[in-house]
Motif scaffolding. Structure first.
Motif, PDB file in Angstrom:
ATOM      1  N   VAL A   1       0.808  -1.225   0.000  1.00 46.03           N
ATOM      2  CA  VAL A   1       0.000   0.000   0.000  1.00 46.03           C
ATOM      3  C   VAL A   1       0.843   1.278   0.000  1.00 46.03           C
ATOM      4  CG1 VAL A   1      -1.971  -1.124   1.100  1.00 46.03           C
ATOM      5  CG2 VAL A   1      -0.299   0.079   2.529  1.00 46.03           C
ATOM      6  N   LEU A   2       2.156   1.151  -0.050  1.00 42.18           N
ATOM      7  CA  LEU A   2       3.009   2.342  -0.079  1.00 42.18           C
ATOM      8  C   LEU A   2       2.567   3.273  -1.196  1.00 42.18           C
ATOM      9  CD1 LEU A   2       6.560   0.797   0.397  1.00 42.18           C
ATOM     10  CD2 LEU A   2       5.341   2.231   2.042  1.00 42.18           C
ATOM     11  N   ASP A   3       2.482   4.550  -0.876  1.00 50.08           N
ATOM     12  CA  ASP A   3       2.172   5.581  -1.858  1.00 50.08           C
ATOM     13  C   ASP A   3       0.818   5.373  -2.541  1.00 50.08           C
ATOM     14  OD1 ASP A   3       2.952   8.040  -2.861  1.00 50.08           O
ATOM     15  OD2 ASP A   3       3.945   7.185  -4.612  1.00 50.08           O
ATOM     16  N   THR A   4      -0.158   4.874  -1.779  1.00 50.67           N
ATOM     17  CA  THR A   4      -1.532   4.744  -2.269  1.00 50.67           C
ATOM     18  C   THR A   4      -2.461   5.425  -1.263  1.00 50.67           C
ATOM     19  OG1 THR A   4      -2.155   2.698  -1.102  1.00 50.67           O
ATOM     20  CG2 THR A   4      -0.957   2.439  -3.204  1.00 50.67           C
ATOM     21  N   THR A   5      -3.725   5.479  -1.593  1.00 50.89           N
ATOM     22  CA  THR A   5      -4.688   6.055  -0.644  1.00 50.89           C
ATOM     23  C   THR A   5      -4.909   5.139   0.551  1.00 50.89           C
ATOM     24  OG1 THR A   5      -6.519   5.128  -1.929  1.00 50.89           O
ATOM     25  CG2 THR A   5      -5.903   7.419  -2.391  1.00 50.89           C
TER      26      THR A   5
ATOM     27  N   TYR B   1       3.954  14.170   0.400  1.00 51.88           N
ATOM     28  CA  TYR B   1       5.144  13.870   1.216  1.00 51.88           C
ATOM     29  C   TYR B   1       5.007  12.638   2.116  1.00 51.88           C
ATOM     30  CZ  TYR B   1       2.761  16.677   4.876  1.00 51.88           C
ATOM     31  OH  TYR B   1       1.876  17.192   5.775  1.00 51.88           O
ATOM     32  N   ILE B   2       3.841  12.001   2.145  1.00 54.53           N
ATOM     33  CA  ILE B   2       3.653  10.803   2.965  1.00 54.53           C
ATOM     34  C   ILE B   2       3.670   9.546   2.083  1.00 54.53           C
ATOM     35  CG2 ILE B   2       2.062   9.516   4.472  1.00 54.53           C
ATOM     36  CD1 ILE B   2       3.240  11.818   5.959  1.00 54.53           C
ATOM     37  N   GLN B   3       4.595   8.670   2.320  1.00 55.70           N
ATOM     38  CA  GLN B   3       4.662   7.364   1.645  1.00 55.70           C
ATOM     39  C   GLN B   3       3.800   6.347   2.386  1.00 55.70           C
ATOM     40  OE1 GLN B   3       6.944   7.141  -0.996  1.00 55.70           O
ATOM     41  NE2 GLN B   3       6.468   5.053  -1.534  1.00 55.70           N
ATOM     42  N   LEU B   4       3.847   6.427   3.725  1.00 58.79           N
ATOM     43  CA  LEU B   4       3.095   5.537   4.584  1.00 58.79           C
ATOM     44  C   LEU B   4       2.935   6.218   5.937  1.00 58.79           C
ATOM     45  CD1 LEU B   4       1.950   2.561   5.224  1.00 58.79           C
ATOM     46  CD2 LEU B   4       4.249   2.114   6.131  1.00 58.79           C
ATOM     47  N   ALA B   5       1.740   6.125   6.499  1.00 53.53           N
ATOM     48  CA  ALA B   5       1.508   6.583   7.868  1.00 53.53           C
ATOM     49  C   ALA B   5       0.942   5.411   8.645  1.00 53.53           C
ATOM     50  CB  ALA B   5       0.537   7.758   7.904  1.00 53.53           C
TER      51      ALA B   5
ATOM     52  N   ASP C   1       9.914  18.370  -1.633  1.00 53.22           N
ATOM     53  CA  ASP C   1      10.069  19.208  -2.820  1.00 53.22           C
ATOM     54  C   ASP C   1      11.537  19.302  -3.240  1.00 53.22           C
ATOM     55  OD1 ASP C   1       8.873  20.953  -4.808  1.00 53.22           O
ATOM     56  OD2 ASP C   1       9.889  22.598  -3.762  1.00 53.22           O
ATOM     57  N   ARG C   2      12.422  19.374  -2.261  1.00 53.50           N
ATOM     58  CA  ARG C   2      13.859  19.513  -2.523  1.00 53.50           C
ATOM     59  C   ARG C   2      14.511  18.198  -2.927  1.00 53.50           C
ATOM     60  NH1 ARG C   2      17.293  23.153  -0.243  1.00 53.50           N
ATOM     61  NH2 ARG C   2      18.152  24.420  -1.771  1.00 53.50           N
ATOM     62  N   THR C   3      14.092  17.086  -2.305  1.00 51.21           N
ATOM     63  CA  THR C   3      14.792  15.810  -2.503  1.00 51.21           C
ATOM     64  C   THR C   3      14.019  14.794  -3.343  1.00 51.21           C
ATOM     65  OG1 THR C   3      13.841  14.742  -0.546  1.00 51.21           O
ATOM     66  CG2 THR C   3      15.849  16.062  -0.214  1.00 51.21           C
ATOM     67  N   GLY C   4      12.710  14.958  -3.430  1.00 51.07           N
ATOM     68  CA  GLY C   4      11.879  13.976  -4.112  1.00 51.07           C
ATOM     69  C   GLY C   4      11.527  12.782  -3.243  1.00 51.07           C
ATOM     70  N   GLN C   5      12.064  12.734  -2.026  1.00 45.64           N
ATOM     71  CA  GLN C   5      11.856  11.603  -1.115  1.00 45.64           C
ATOM     72  C   GLN C   5      10.641  11.838  -0.225  1.00 45.64           C
ATOM     73  OE1 GLN C   5      14.041   8.746  -0.469  1.00 45.64           O
ATOM     74  NE2 GLN C   5      12.445   8.026   0.885  1.00 45.64           N
TER      75      GLN C   5
END
Length: 199
Positions: A34-38, A193-197, A147-151
């Motif tokens: 589920v990384l980077d999904t809703t 900016y959130i990959q996983l919470a 925004d600066r790193t893309g991470q």
């Protein structure tokens, strides 16, 4: 490697050192999916003594850039997964325990500021070029760093509901905390900016 940003894997090592250890690394296969999904906003509200802190420590050990956990997870269920190494220790990770912050504050009203200042201090040390002095809120800092790193970031909050339980009559502490959580996770900007919470 910091206390709250990109921590090491020592908290999970304590679980592995125990006489009784139950392999719950199957959860990692799910969080990877589920990384980077809703669906990457997970709130675990199981009853006490269910292993929520243990799971949070496991996820932190697996994802944190501040750890080298391949040996630690080898032989566990997740090591058989095709995506095991793809996500292992690849992410900027913030791991906070609200109970710890509350215990170290004189007043519950100070918890949000204590969390914010602690995490911002570590982020400034890692990304000084991305965080000018006027950045004073965590969501703004994470947005600027992405925004600066893309991470993107993985954010793990253990004992996320302690202020709701233990400071139930403190309206200011509750309002500040809910505003803090909304700022981190609600709306369009956090999806950037959130990959996983995991709470």
């Amino acid at each position: 490697m910091g206390r709250f940003v990109n921590p090491d894997n020592s908290a999970f090592q304590v679980a592995l050192n125990s006489k009784i250890y139950v392999d719950k690394t199957g959860l990692i296969a799910y969080t990877n999916s589920v990384l980077d999904t809703t669906d990457a906003y997970i709130c675990n509200s199981r009853p006490r003594r269910f292993g929520k802190s243990y799971a949070a420590n496991m996820l932190a050990a697996y994802y944190s850039k501040g750890a080298d956990s391949e040996k630690m997870f080898s032989g566990l269920e997740i090591s058989k997964d095709v995506n095991f190494k793809k996500h292992l220790n690849k992410y900027d990770l913030i791991h906070i325990d609200i109970q710890w912050f509350l215990a170290n504050c004189v007043e519950a009203d100070n918890v949000v500021d204590f969390v914010t200042n602690s995490v911002l201090g570590e982020l400034r040390a890692i990304y000084p070029e991305a965080l000018p002095p006027e950045v004073s809120r965590l969501p703004d800092a994470l947005s600027r760093i992405k925004d600066r790193t893309g991470q993107k970031f993985i954010v793990i909050i253990d004992e996320w509901d302690v202020l709701i339980r233990d400071a139930a009559t403190d309206n200011k502490a509750q309002d500040d905390y809910i505003t803090f959580l909304r700022g981190l996770f609600k709306g369009t900007e956090p999806t950037k900016y959130i990959q996983l919470a995991y709470l």
